[in-house]
Write a protein that holds these residues in place. Sequence first.
Motif, PDB file in Angstrom:
ATOM      1  N   GLY A 173       0.830  -1.210   0.000  1.00  8.56           N
ATOM      2  CA  GLY A 173       0.000   0.000   0.000  1.00  8.56           C
ATOM      3  C   GLY A 173       0.859   1.253   0.000  1.00  8.56           C
TER       4      GLY A 173
ATOM      5  N   ALA B 281       2.280   1.843  -3.447  1.00 10.42           N
ATOM      6  CA  ALA B 281       1.289   2.360  -4.399  1.00 10.42           C
ATOM      7  C   ALA B 281       0.947   3.820  -4.101  1.00 10.42           C
ATOM      8  CB  ALA B 281       0.025   1.503  -4.358  1.00 10.42           C
TER       9      ALA B 281
ATOM     10  N   ALA C  93      -0.912  -3.920  -7.101  1.00 12.92           N
ATOM     11  CA  ALA C  93      -1.743  -3.455  -8.214  1.00 12.92           C
ATOM     12  C   ALA C  93      -3.151  -3.096  -7.744  1.00 12.92           C
ATOM     13  CB  ALA C  93      -1.798  -4.518  -9.308  1.00 12.92           C
ATOM     14  N   LYS C  94      -3.652  -3.834  -6.741  1.00 12.53           N
ATOM     15  CA  LYS C  94      -5.028  -3.600  -6.296  1.00 12.53           C
ATOM     16  C   LYS C  94      -5.224  -2.244  -5.622  1.00 12.53           C
ATOM     17  CE  LYS C  94      -6.647  -8.268  -5.576  1.00 12.53           C
ATOM     18  NZ  LYS C  94      -6.635  -9.267  -4.508  1.00 12.53           N
ATOM     19  N   TRP C  95      -4.136  -1.681  -5.085  1.00  8.09           N
ATOM     20  CA  TRP C  95      -4.299  -0.415  -4.369  1.00  8.09           C
ATOM     21  C   TRP C  95      -4.820   0.694  -5.264  1.00  8.09           C
ATOM     22  CZ3 TRP C  95      -5.172   0.813   0.411  1.00  8.09           C
ATOM     23  CH2 TRP C  95      -4.807  -0.076   1.410  1.00  8.09           C
ATOM     24  N   ALA C  96      -4.433   0.688  -6.542  1.00  9.32           N
ATOM     25  CA  ALA C  96      -4.939   1.730  -7.442  1.00  9.32           C
ATOM     26  C   ALA C  96      -6.462   1.615  -7.553  1.00  9.32           C
ATOM     27  CB  ALA C  96      -4.289   1.612  -8.815  1.00  9.32           C
ATOM     28  N   ASP C  97      -6.967   0.357  -7.667  1.00  8.97           N
ATOM     29  CA  ASP C  97      -8.417   0.152  -7.729  1.00  8.97           C
ATOM     30  C   ASP C  97      -9.090   0.661  -6.456  1.00  8.97           C
ATOM     31  OD1 ASP C  97      -8.217  -1.131 -10.146  1.00  8.97           O
ATOM     32  OD2 ASP C  97      -8.029  -3.116  -9.249  1.00  8.97           O
ATOM     33  N   ARG C  98      -8.459   0.321  -5.339  1.00  8.70           N
ATOM     34  CA  ARG C  98      -9.052   0.721  -4.050  1.00  8.70           C
ATOM     35  C   ARG C  98      -9.121   2.236  -3.934  1.00  8.70           C
ATOM     36  NH1 ARG C  98      -5.137  -3.524  -1.207  1.00  8.70           N
ATOM     37  NH2 ARG C  98      -6.282  -5.404  -1.801  1.00  8.70           N
ATOM     38  N   MET C  99      -8.027   2.900  -4.303  1.00  7.88           N
ATOM     39  CA  MET C  99      -8.013   4.355  -4.163  1.00  7.88           C
ATOM     40  C   MET C  99      -9.043   4.993  -5.087  1.00  7.88           C
ATOM     41  SD  MET C  99      -5.969   4.593  -1.763  1.00  7.88           S
ATOM     42  CE  MET C  99      -6.225   6.358  -1.594  1.00  7.88           C
ATOM     43  N   VAL C 100      -9.171   4.429  -6.302  1.00  8.19           N
ATOM     44  CA  VAL C 100     -10.139   4.978  -7.250  1.00  8.19           C
ATOM     45  C   VAL C 100     -11.558   4.774  -6.725  1.00  8.19           C
ATOM     46  CG1 VAL C 100     -11.154   4.599  -9.537  1.00  8.19           C
ATOM     47  CG2 VAL C 100      -8.683   4.868  -9.295  1.00  8.19           C
ATOM     48  N   SER C 101     -11.801   3.622  -6.085  1.00  5.44           N
ATOM     49  CA  SER C 101     -13.172   3.387  -5.625  1.00  5.44           C
ATOM     50  C   SER C 101     -13.499   4.183  -4.361  1.00  5.44           C
ATOM     51  CB  SER C 101     -13.415   1.890  -5.409  1.00  5.44           C
ATOM     52  OG  SER C 101     -12.474   1.387  -4.506  1.00  5.44           O
ATOM     53  N   MET C 102     -12.482   4.805  -3.748  1.00  2.35           N
ATOM     54  CA  MET C 102     -12.759   5.687  -2.611  1.00  2.35           C
ATOM     55  C   MET C 102     -13.239   7.059  -3.071  1.00  2.35           C
ATOM     56  SD  MET C 102      -9.545   4.750  -0.102  1.00  2.35           S
ATOM     57  CE  MET C 102      -9.802   5.955   1.188  1.00  2.35           C
ATOM     58  N   GLU C 103     -13.199   7.292  -4.377  1.00  2.00           N
ATOM     59  CA  GLU C 103     -13.545   8.610  -4.910  1.00  2.00           C
ATOM     60  C   GLU C 103     -14.771   8.524  -5.795  1.00  2.00           C
ATOM     61  OE1 GLU C 103     -11.386  11.364  -4.221  1.00  2.00           O
ATOM     62  OE2 GLU C 103     -10.732   9.811  -2.837  1.00  2.00           O
TER      63      GLU C 103
ATOM     64  N   SER D 120      -6.340  -0.954 -13.625  1.00  2.00           N
ATOM     65  CA  SER D 120      -5.582  -0.470 -12.464  1.00  2.00           C
ATOM     66  C   SER D 120      -4.149  -0.133 -12.856  1.00  2.00           C
ATOM     67  CB  SER D 120      -5.643  -1.438 -11.280  1.00  2.00           C
ATOM     68  OG  SER D 120      -5.157  -2.691 -11.620  1.00  2.00           O
TER      69      SER D 120
ATOM     70  N   TYR E 247     -19.595  -2.164  -4.909  1.00  2.00           N
ATOM     71  CA  TYR E 247     -18.272  -2.055  -4.341  1.00  2.00           C
ATOM     72  C   TYR E 247     -18.112  -0.694  -3.653  1.00  2.00           C
ATOM     73  CZ  TYR E 247     -13.270  -2.714  -3.790  1.00  2.00           C
ATOM     74  OH  TYR E 247     -12.013  -2.866  -3.263  1.00  2.00           O
TER      75      TYR E 247
ATOM     76  N   VAL F 231     -16.820   0.154   0.080  1.00  2.00           N
ATOM     77  CA  VAL F 231     -15.718   1.081   0.327  1.00  2.00           C
ATOM     78  C   VAL F 231     -16.128   2.138   1.351  1.00  2.00           C
ATOM     79  CG1 VAL F 231     -14.316   2.902  -0.714  1.00  2.00           C
ATOM     80  CG2 VAL F 231     -14.623   0.736  -1.908  1.00  2.00           C
TER      81      VAL F 231
ATOM     82  N   ILE G  58     -14.271   2.958   4.861  1.00  2.00           N
ATOM     83  CA  ILE G  58     -13.671   4.256   5.202  1.00  2.00           C
ATOM     84  C   ILE G  58     -14.213   4.739   6.541  1.00  2.00           C
ATOM     85  CG2 ILE G  58     -13.543   6.690   4.519  1.00  2.00           C
ATOM     86  CD1 ILE G  58     -13.569   5.673   1.607  1.00  2.00           C
TER      87      ILE G  58
ATOM     88  N   PHE H  40      -2.293   9.558  -2.105  1.00  2.00           N
ATOM     89  CA  PHE H  40      -2.501   9.047  -3.465  1.00  2.00           C
ATOM     90  C   PHE H  40      -2.819  10.173  -4.451  1.00  2.00           C
ATOM     91  CE2 PHE H  40      -4.830   6.919  -6.914  1.00  2.00           C
ATOM     92  CZ  PHE H  40      -3.975   5.861  -7.173  1.00  2.00           C
ATOM     93  N   TRP H  41      -3.699  11.086  -4.057  1.00  2.00           N
ATOM     94  CA  TRP H  41      -4.206  12.081  -5.010  1.00  2.00           C
ATOM     95  C   TRP H  41      -3.434  13.384  -5.006  1.00  2.00           C
ATOM     96  CZ3 TRP H  41      -7.050  10.054  -8.564  1.00  2.00           C
ATOM     97  CH2 TRP H  41      -7.830   8.932  -8.263  1.00  2.00           C
TER      98      TRP H  41
ATOM     99  N   LEU I 296      -3.769   1.295   6.745  1.00  2.00           N
ATOM    100  CA  LEU I 296      -3.775   0.650   5.421  1.00  2.00           C
ATOM    101  C   LEU I 296      -4.179  -0.824   5.537  1.00  2.00           C
ATOM    102  CD1 LEU I 296      -0.509   2.158   3.832  1.00  2.00           C
ATOM    103  CD2 LEU I 296      -2.858   2.535   3.047  1.00  2.00           C
TER     104      LEU I 296
ATOM    105  N   LEU J  30     -11.824  -4.109   2.938  1.00  2.00           N
ATOM    106  CA  LEU J  30     -12.223  -4.143   1.520  1.00  2.00           C
ATOM    107  C   LEU J  30     -12.214  -5.573   0.973  1.00  2.00           C
ATOM    108  CD1 LEU J  30     -10.287  -1.035   0.155  1.00  2.00           C
ATOM    109  CD2 LEU J  30     -12.744  -1.232   0.537  1.00  2.00           C
TER     110      LEU J  30
END
Lengths: 229, 198
Positions: free
Chosen positions: A12, A15, A42-52, B89, B136, B140, B144, B159-160, B187, B194
């Motif tokens: 994590g 990523a 690789a999955k962390w990118a999916d997770r971060m995207v789905s948090m938004e 991804s 999903y 999530v 959170i 991340f952002w 994390l 998740l």
Amino acid sequence: MRLTDADIATAGELALGLLDKAEAAQAHARIADDPDFAAEHAKWADRMVSMETLVQEAPSPALWSQIDAAIASRPRQDNAIIRRIRVWQGLTAASFAIALVLATLLWRQAETSSLSGQPQILVAAIGAENGRESVAANYNPQTGALQIIPISLDTADLYPELWIIPEDGIARSLGMLDPSKPAMHSIPKAMRPHLHKGALFAITPEPAGGAPDGKATGPVIAKGAIDTI
Amino acid sequence: MNAHPDAIQLAQARATRERELLSDALARVGIGDRKAFEFLYRRTSAKLFGVCLRIFGNRNEAEEALQDAYLTIWNRAAAFDRDKASPISWLVAVTRNRAIDRLRVRDKGKPVDLEEALAIPDPAPDAEKQLAEKDYARIVDSCIDRLDGRDANFIRAAFWNGRTYADLAVAESTPLPTVKSRIRRALIKLRNCLEGTY
């Protein structure tokens, strides 16, 4: 290999760009060796995207033409790097010679204390066309220990990443270098067959943590072939 | 209200098909196929533009970052491994990493604002979101909610917005090792929730 909580956290952090240079280099090496760790990363990118709640919006229609024109006028970068290496002829003789002597001497110094057989030691002077960047390397194929001695290495805001390029012409990352002091690197077993006489070391400037997907993004600033002493 | 099982199955089948299409396209881009690259662009640019918009908040910079991202994708497609990552991804990660590099260069020396991660655009109506994605998203949200709010914000800001442990340590006047171990725990908690293994 079953991942521990610590592995999960590290994947994590990688990523999310939270690891320091040395930790990131280690984690990148693990991505190459450990499919579970790679998948977790690789999955962390999916997770971060789905948090938004991301908007999906078309970019301006002109953008594709610009991208298309850019790739048409510019050969693929990985090929360009290899061609550049082939084109390069002479390194500055002085920096090359100094680096090679240093690589040899420093190895001798390190090894004379333990006289366990006579391993065939490999050396390389990794230098730049203009003579500014220069790094000495020696490698013990028996132990997989690679000693890197930076003599002059400046990548400004970026970080130096070391690559090995054997005869197939494919650059494989050996991790990040610390430009400030000599260091020992343990080469992963899978990578060791690529370090032999004639293979090339190359250094490229890369973002923190190294080229994100194992492909160099920066130009080759120094290179040198492996030789026997 | 739960979606009908058939609808879920259909959504899953579509997602699998999409994944195959994009993986195939990426493999061909990896050997320099420009037609495949155009297909990939048509199929993914709206999503990746959303990623860039999220990071930059304006179309101009987001488009520059997107162009940069696709050139990187073109150069590195050969490194994509369909057994290790889903194509989307991988694409999101490449785009995010390139965009954050640009952001860091742009903002070098600027004071840090950890609240920035909260400044997300108004949620767009997700009429186009598929059922599986919606389900999903609900999981999530509940995961959170289980995190400390500060930790969740920081994870998103990392991340952002490219934020680092050092930024968080300074913002909270807390030693760096303390914030690092706290975020690592967060994390793990987030991931396990998740993945349904909490």
